[in-house]
Design an enzyme around this catalytic site. Structure first.
Site, PDB file in Angstrom:
ATOM      1  N   GLY A  46       6.429  -2.368   9.608  1.00  0.00           N
ATOM      2  CA  GLY A  46       5.826  -1.279   9.706  1.00  0.00           C
ATOM      3  C   GLY A  46       5.122  -1.170  10.881  1.00  0.00           C
ATOM      4  CD  GLN A  51       1.246  -1.110  15.617  1.00  0.00           C
ATOM      5  OE1 GLN A  51       1.944  -0.356  14.588  1.00  0.00           O
ATOM      6  NE2 GLN A  51       1.861  -1.793  15.740  1.00  0.00           N
ATOM      7  CB  CYS A  89      -0.161  -6.565  15.310  1.00  0.00           C
ATOM      8  SG  CYS A  89      -0.269  -4.877  15.113  1.00  0.00           S
ATOM      9  CG  LEU A  90       5.791  -4.449  15.661  1.00  0.00           C
ATOM     10  CD1 LEU A  90       6.544  -2.928  15.093  1.00  0.00           C
ATOM     11  CD2 LEU A  90       6.806  -5.385  15.572  1.00  0.00           C
ATOM     12  CG  HIS A 131      -1.055  -4.336  10.258  1.00  0.00           C
ATOM     13  ND1 HIS A 131      -1.146  -5.744  10.037  1.00  0.00           N
ATOM     14  CD2 HIS A 131      -0.717  -3.696  11.024  1.00  0.00           C
ATOM     15  CE1 HIS A 131      -0.840  -5.475  11.244  1.00  0.00           C
ATOM     16  NE2 HIS A 131      -0.397  -3.976  11.983  1.00  0.00           N
ATOM     17  CD  GLU A 132       1.963  -0.862   9.973  1.00  0.00           C
ATOM     18  OE1 GLU A 132       1.595  -0.325  11.661  1.00  0.00           O
ATOM     19  OE2 GLU A 132       1.963  -1.608  10.170  1.00  0.00           O
ATOM     20  CG  HIS A 135      -2.556  -0.082  13.983  1.00  0.00           C
ATOM     21  ND1 HIS A 135      -2.606  -0.605  15.129  1.00  0.00           N
ATOM     22  CD2 HIS A 135      -1.578  -0.919  12.850  1.00  0.00           C
ATOM     23  CE1 HIS A 135      -2.135  -1.611  15.240  1.00  0.00           C
ATOM     24  NE2 HIS A 135      -1.415  -2.154  13.918  1.00  0.00           N
TER      25      HIS A 135
END
Length: 161
Positions: A46, A51, A89-90, A131-132, A135
């Protein structure tokens, strides 16, 4: 399409609230394509627009269930149950932590054609949606970690035991 730079923890853009998308423009369509390419290049499931430095309410998800999900202006409208597991997480490279999320979620969003739809997710898809979407409100999973953040190598060693 292009791979964009992923912003990492400490970058102020990750702590800001995103603005709703009002219309699909060629630039927004290109952003969505770039987000998928960036996510795949980084081996993620995701990616949210902040991000890659864009404060718009856009999320892309691919949990390898045969679908690519685009969520524009997503709003979680239902959640049930609980699942606890490792999350990464990226934007927090090299780290992982244990997080409890709903096991089932229903989200209302717009697709890439600006058509409203609902998506129901369980397990990994539910975790990715939560999660996304977080953000988009300037929240990182590290705020929810139970215990300490671990190096990803430590998690891999635990799994091998």
């Amino acid at each position: 399409m292009a791979v964009r730079q992923i912003r990492v923890i400490g970058d102020e853009v990750l702590n800001k609230k995103c603005k709703p998308v009002k219309e699909m423009t060629p630039r927004t369509a290109e952003l969505i394509e770039d987000m998928f390419e960036t996510m795949y290049e980084a081996n993620g499931v995701g990616l949210a627009a902040p991000q890659v430095g864009v404060l718009k309410k856009i999320v892309v998800i691919d949990v390898e269930d045969g679908n690519q999900y685009v969520l524009i202006n997503p709003k979680i409208v239902e959640q049930q149950g609980a699942q606890t597991g490792y999350e990464g997480c990226l934007s927090v490279p090299g780290k992982t932590g244990i997080v409890t999320r709903p096991d089932y979620v229903k989200v209302r969003a717009l697709n890439e054609n600006m058509e409203e739809y609902e998506l129901e997710g369980q397990d990994l898809l539910a975790r990715a949606i939560c999660h996304e979407c977080a953000h988009l409100d300037g929240q990182l999973y590290v705020e929810l970690v139970e215990g300490e953040l671990l190096d990803t190598e430590a998690e891999e060693e635990e799994e091998e035991m």
